[in-house]
Scaffold this active site. Structure first.
Site, PDB file in Angstrom:
ATOM      1  N   ASP A   1       0.870  -1.178   0.000  1.00 40.92           N
ATOM      2  CA  ASP A   1       0.000   0.000   0.000  1.00 40.92           C
ATOM      3  C   ASP A   1       0.902   1.222   0.000  1.00 40.92           C
ATOM      4  OD1 ASP A   1      -1.874   1.975   0.313  1.00 40.92           O
ATOM      5  OD2 ASP A   1      -3.021   0.897   1.853  1.00 40.92           O
TER       6      ASP A   1
ATOM      7  N   GLU B   1      -0.242   4.230  -1.044  1.00 36.13           N
ATOM      8  CA  GLU B   1      -1.284   5.273  -1.058  1.00 36.13           C
ATOM      9  C   GLU B   1      -1.827   5.482  -2.474  1.00 36.13           C
ATOM     10  OE1 GLU B   1      -3.972   6.360  -0.017  1.00 36.13           O
ATOM     11  OE2 GLU B   1      -3.161   7.268   1.797  1.00 36.13           O
TER      12      GLU B   1
ATOM     13  N   ASP C   1      -5.530   6.318   5.680  1.00 36.05           N
ATOM     14  CA  ASP C   1      -6.585   7.298   5.964  1.00 36.05           C
ATOM     15  C   ASP C   1      -7.640   6.718   6.904  1.00 36.05           C
ATOM     16  OD1 ASP C   1      -7.734   5.413   4.328  1.00 36.05           O
ATOM     17  OD2 ASP C   1      -8.307   6.817   2.735  1.00 36.05           O
TER      18      ASP C   1
ATOM     19  N   HIS D   1     -28.844 -12.327  24.318  1.00 34.40           N
ATOM     20  CA  HIS D   1     -30.269 -11.984  24.278  1.00 34.40           C
ATOM     21  C   HIS D   1     -30.439 -10.659  24.994  1.00 34.40           C
ATOM     22  CE1 HIS D   1     -31.472 -12.963  28.513  1.00 34.40           C
ATOM     23  NE2 HIS D   1     -30.416 -13.740  28.447  1.00 34.40           N
TER      24      HIS D   1
END
Ligand SMILES: *[C@@H]1O[C@H](CO)[C@@H](O)[C@H](O)[C@H]1NC(C)=O
Ligand SMILES: *[C@@H]1O[C@H](CO)[C@@H](O)[C@H](O)[C@H]1NC(C)=O
Ligand SMILES: *[C@@H]1O[C@H](CO)[C@@H](O)[C@H](O)[C@H]1NC(C)=O
Length: 500
Positions: free
Chosen positions: A221, A223, A299, A465
């Site tokens: 990654d 960007e 981000d 529950h």
């Protein structure tokens, strides 16, 4: 002289065997500037805190250290501290001495986390059990919404400076959401442009780059793009990886970077890409900012899932020889799976009914009315239709066979599944999402009775529950059904042979 020399050789060998990943990187001239792991020490001499857990019962925290210097985490200390309640991993400490600790990520440009102030979730402390050389430890199970970050780091590469990183991940826990990352991100938690990140990505997002097959892939990654190779395109040399434990490597230096990977439990690393930076503007030179992210995009995109066991970031571009030694060290740590369940057995092939244990409701069982899941008063004299509505076939977990799924006895092919944390009975559509949402890992009941039945994909959340409806709830959280009031009782169910 000979015996003395042998002794030296023996000591040297012992030292080499005991060297941790960060000792190896230091020997290679590319020292760790961040070292994160909840499973083990990454320096042979490290005996400090690996991570901090916070328990739900009283909000108290404790730090978990290795059993011995350089060793595996003291999981028993966590189990004892967290007994009878829930625990979250609140801090993953940096072992490098630079204070680059990871804590819950703040809100970012893409998304806010689900908690007060927009802060991301943190991981269930026992969501990712494993063994290392036979000793139990826990990884960091990242569900969508979970993320860790440090925006004020020390020694992490900025600009075009060289760095390396690796992470040991669960190769079977991934999705296509953005973005299960570990590495260098923006200090503002905002997308500040191409080249402002350099992080390991793992998953099957096909929006940007792709490798061969249908994924998941190790990518970088950087960007505005998950890169499998030279440009934002397919790199057939970046393979789909299916090993249970994987080692993922990304490293970068001026106009040059690599992706490497392999099976963290055996064998060596392969190089999937090595070469020039992407040619779109912004990636050469890079504009790294030096924040550290885990489980999210730069981000704060929070749609991804994955499991992190250990990882480091280095100063300088590590050599392949150094990384290959680190891989050998990871293999020698012998990561292996262990049981995902505890408490009374809920056996595959059995037919069960599940009774509430909260004082209000001890005659009520988990049942369904159409797709709605509720609790109803059921007994041996109830109508047979109601008995069937409160009866479930236990099958191997559709999304993970180490856990279970519950098929409706009166609606074959339909299963208990959660959606937006509400429990429903829906037909299996065979999607990865459905199968994962229909997979539950029973553990010993939090109030000491029966089982608490955790959502595989959200181990902070269990069947609960609330107002006679069923949810997957956390012990405190953003939804009304996450209230801490009577939590332990509301999430504990006694399992018996099915009414019908
Ligand atoms: C990238 O760097 C590596 C190691 O420094 C080197 O072997 C390789 O030739 C470089 N590749 C390019 C395209 O510059
Ligand atoms: C970037 O590289 C690709 C090939 O990988 C090429 O098709 C494209 O024209 C290049 N773009 C620029 C701006 O150089
Ligand atoms: C309880 O459930 C009923 C309907 O089943 C609903 O009208 C009511 O708003 C719920 N109360 C709470 C506190 O969620």
């Amino acid at each position: 002289m000979f015996p003395f020399a042998s002794l030296i050789a023996l000591c040297l060998a012992a030292t080499l065997v005991a060297a941790g990943p960060c000792d190896i990187y230091a020997s290679g001239g590319t020292p760790c500037v961040a070292a994160h792991s909840t499973t083990r020490a990454l320096f042979s001499a490290f005996s400090g805190s690996l991570y901090q857990v916070k328990r739900g019962s009283d909000g108290a925290t404790t730090n978990i250290a290795p059993l011995s210097a350089g060793g595996v985490a003291n999981a028993a200390a966590q189990d004892s501290f967290c007994s009878g309640t829930t625990c979250l991993i609140t801090t993953i400490f940096d072992q490098s001495g630079r204070g680059n600790h990871l804590t819950a990520a703040p809100p970012g440009g893409a998304a806010s986390g689900p908690n007060a102030g927009g802060v991301d979730d943190t991981a269930a402390a026992d969501g990712a059990p494993v063994t290392l050389n036979g000793q139990k430890a826990y990884g960091v199970f990242v569900s969508p919404g979970t993320g860790y970050r440090n925006d004020a780091t020390n020694g992490i590469a900025v600009g075009d400076a060289a760095e390396g990183m690796y992470a040991v991940l669960d190769g079977t826990h991934f999705n296509g959401g953005c973005c299960f990352d570990y590495g260098n991100g923006e200090t503002s938690a905002r997308d500040t442009g191409n080249g402002h990140m350099e992080a390991i990505y793992f998953g099957n997002s096909g929006v940007w780059g792709t490798g061969s097959g249908s994924g998941p892939w190790i990518m970088a990654d950087l960007e505005n793009g998950l890169f499998s190779g030279l440009n934002v395109k397919n790199n057939p040399a970046d393979p789909t990886i299916t090993n249970r434990f994987i080692t993922a490597v990304v490293k970068g230096q001026p106009n040059n970077w690599s992706i490497r990977g392999g099976n963290a439990a055996s064998g060596s690393l392969s190089t999937f890409y090595s070469g020039a930076r992407p040619n779109a503007s912004g990636y050469n030179p890079m504009h790294k900012e030096g924040a550290i992210i885990l489980g999210i995009g730069g981000d704060n995109s929070i749609s991804a899932q994955g499991t992190f066991y250990e990882g480091v970031m280095t100063s300088g571009f590590p050599s392949e020889a150094t990384e290959n030694s680190v891989q050998a060290n990871i293999v020698a740590a012998r990561y292996a799976t262990t049981s995902m369940t505890s408490g009374p057995a809920i056996s595959v092939g059995s037919h069960v009914s599940l009774r509430a244990t909260t004082a209000c409701c001890t005659t009520r069982f988990i049942a369904h009315t159409g797709s709605a899941v509720n609790t109803q008063v059921v007994s041996s004299s109830s109508a047979s239709a109601l008995k069937l509505q409160a009866s479930w076939n236990v099958v191997a977990g559709l999304g993970n066979s180490a856990c279970v799924s519950f098929e409706s006895r009166d609606t074959p092919g339909s299963f208990l599944r959660h959606a937006n944390f509400v429990l429903l009975v829906n037909a299996n559509d065979n999607s990865k999402q459905f199968k994962e949402d229909a997979t539950f890992c029973p553990k010993v009941g939090l109030n000491g009775q029966g089982n608490s039945i955790r959502a595989w994909g959200y181990p902070t959340r269990s069947f609960r529950h609330f107002n006679n409806s069923l949810f997957v709830a956390s012990n405190g959280g953003p939804n009304t059904f996450d209230t801490t009031s009577t939590y332990n009782d509301d999430v504990s169910f006694v399992v018996s042979t099915a009414f019908a």
